[in-house]
Motif scaffolding. Sequence first.
Motif, short mmCIF file in Angstrom:
data_model
loop_
_atom_site.label_atom_id
_atom_site.label_comp_id
_atom_site.label_asym_id
_atom_site.label_seq_id
_atom_site.Cartn_x
_atom_site.Cartn_y
_atom_site.Cartn_z
N SER A 198 78.06 24.95 53.52
CA SER A 198 79.09 25.97 53.58
C SER A 198 78.84 27.11 52.59
O SER A 198 79.12 28.27 52.88
CB SER A 198 80.46 25.34 53.32
OG SER A 198 80.49 24.70 52.05
N SER A 199 78.31 26.77 51.42
CA SER A 199 78.03 27.82 50.43
C SER A 199 76.91 28.74 50.92
O SER A 199 76.97 29.97 50.72
CB SER A 199 77.67 27.20 49.08
OG SER A 199 76.48 26.42 49.18
N GLU A 202 78.32 31.08 53.52
CA GLU A 202 79.09 32.16 52.90
C GLU A 202 78.16 33.22 52.31
O GLU A 202 78.40 34.42 52.41
CB GLU A 202 80.00 31.59 51.82
CG GLU A 202 80.91 32.63 51.18
CD GLU A 202 81.77 32.06 50.07
OE1 GLU A 202 82.71 32.75 49.65
OE2 GLU A 202 81.50 30.90 49.64
N GLN A 203 77.06 32.76 51.71
CA GLN A 203 76.11 33.69 51.11
C GLN A 203 75.44 34.57 52.18
O GLN A 203 75.38 35.79 52.04
CB GLN A 203 75.03 32.90 50.34
CG GLN A 203 75.55 32.21 49.09
CD GLN A 203 74.58 31.18 48.56
OE1 GLN A 203 73.51 30.93 49.12
NE2 GLN A 203 74.96 30.53 47.44
N ASN A 206 77.75 37.20 53.68
CA ASN A 206 77.91 38.38 52.82
C ASN A 206 76.67 39.26 52.88
O ASN A 206 76.78 40.49 52.86
CB ASN A 206 78.19 37.95 51.38
CG ASN A 206 79.65 37.69 51.11
OD1 ASN A 206 80.41 38.60 50.82
ND2 ASN A 206 80.04 36.42 51.24
N GLU A 263 84.96 36.08 57.99
CA GLU A 263 85.25 34.77 58.58
C GLU A 263 84.59 34.61 59.95
O GLU A 263 84.11 33.53 60.29
CB GLU A 263 86.76 34.58 58.72
CG GLU A 263 87.52 34.52 57.41
CD GLU A 263 87.73 35.88 56.76
OE1 GLU A 263 87.42 36.90 57.43
OE2 GLU A 263 88.20 35.93 55.61
N GLU A 266 80.85 34.04 59.47
CA GLU A 266 80.63 32.66 59.03
C GLU A 266 80.79 31.69 60.21
O GLU A 266 80.02 30.73 60.34
CB GLU A 266 81.62 32.30 57.92
CG GLU A 266 81.36 33.02 56.61
CD GLU A 266 82.38 32.68 55.54
OE1 GLU A 266 83.38 32.00 55.88
OE2 GLU A 266 82.18 33.07 54.38
#
Length: 311
Positions: A198-199, A202-203, A206, A263, A266
């Motif tokens: 998940s991290s 998110e990266q 972005n 969102e 992602e």
Amino acid sequence: MMATNKDGASNEPRGHGVEIDKVTGTETTGHEWDGIKELNNPLPQWWLYIFYGCTIFALVYVVLYPAIPLIKSGTDGLLGWHSRSAIARELTAVEQSRQAVMNQIRDTPLEEIRTNNELMQVAFRGGESAFKVNCVQCHGSGAEGGYGYPNLNDDAWIWGGTLEDIHTTLQHGVRYEQDDETRISEMPAFGRDGLLDSSQIEQVANYVRSLSGLEHDDALAQEGAQVFADNCAVCHGENGQGQHMLGAPALNDQVWLYSPDLEQIESQVNNPKHGVMPAWSGRLDEVTIKQLALYVWSLGGGQNVEATASN
């Protein structure tokens, strides 16, 4: 004793039970409402003639033309005329009158039609009509697209915007299982299948927003650059410019098939949506598909072969 009304007029029947109105001298029908008696005036001759004429016309029409519905069909009429057959003959005549130019469009390469003003005008109008019947349901009446449906007015093309590219996409569709030559691109489900955590999602989300100049978290985007290079650049290009041959959209522009929201990006990385476009080769004839390709190309974002080759 003779009965009279308050005006002194006789109410007794005269002449075989017929009552005569005192004021008009006209016999009555014997009907009375609230003291008002109905006069038995004869119909005007002109009205009777029209009525008799219409009746005769209707009887003749019923005999000569289809008129009376039956359980499974209807009467054919002595003349054997049908509106459907008449329309079919008219449509056949129109098709025959257009056949010569349709044959030209069928036999002429797309690029040559583009440079032939007369053929291009015919193809544009034919493609416009075909688009309104077959394509507006997804791409919109103005071809502006919508959520999950590409805008055909811009110059952002997933599978290429040349005439041949558009023609091929129309013929075989996208991820259309019934066509063996359909265009296929499958984005991995990086989150669902455990390829990224998940991290990392998110990266990279972005970082993708940073490619098109959207607001983003700089620290996360810097981390996401490496995630992108390791997992996404092989299809979308190292700068996010996309690749037509792979059906990978550009990520460095302001055009989004779904949404530029963080969102949503992602979600697409985690478990991507894969839209489907039908193959039109089994539904439309070749001339109509060529007209559609020329129409879509001419909406404003079509690419020339020469310009594409030089890029």
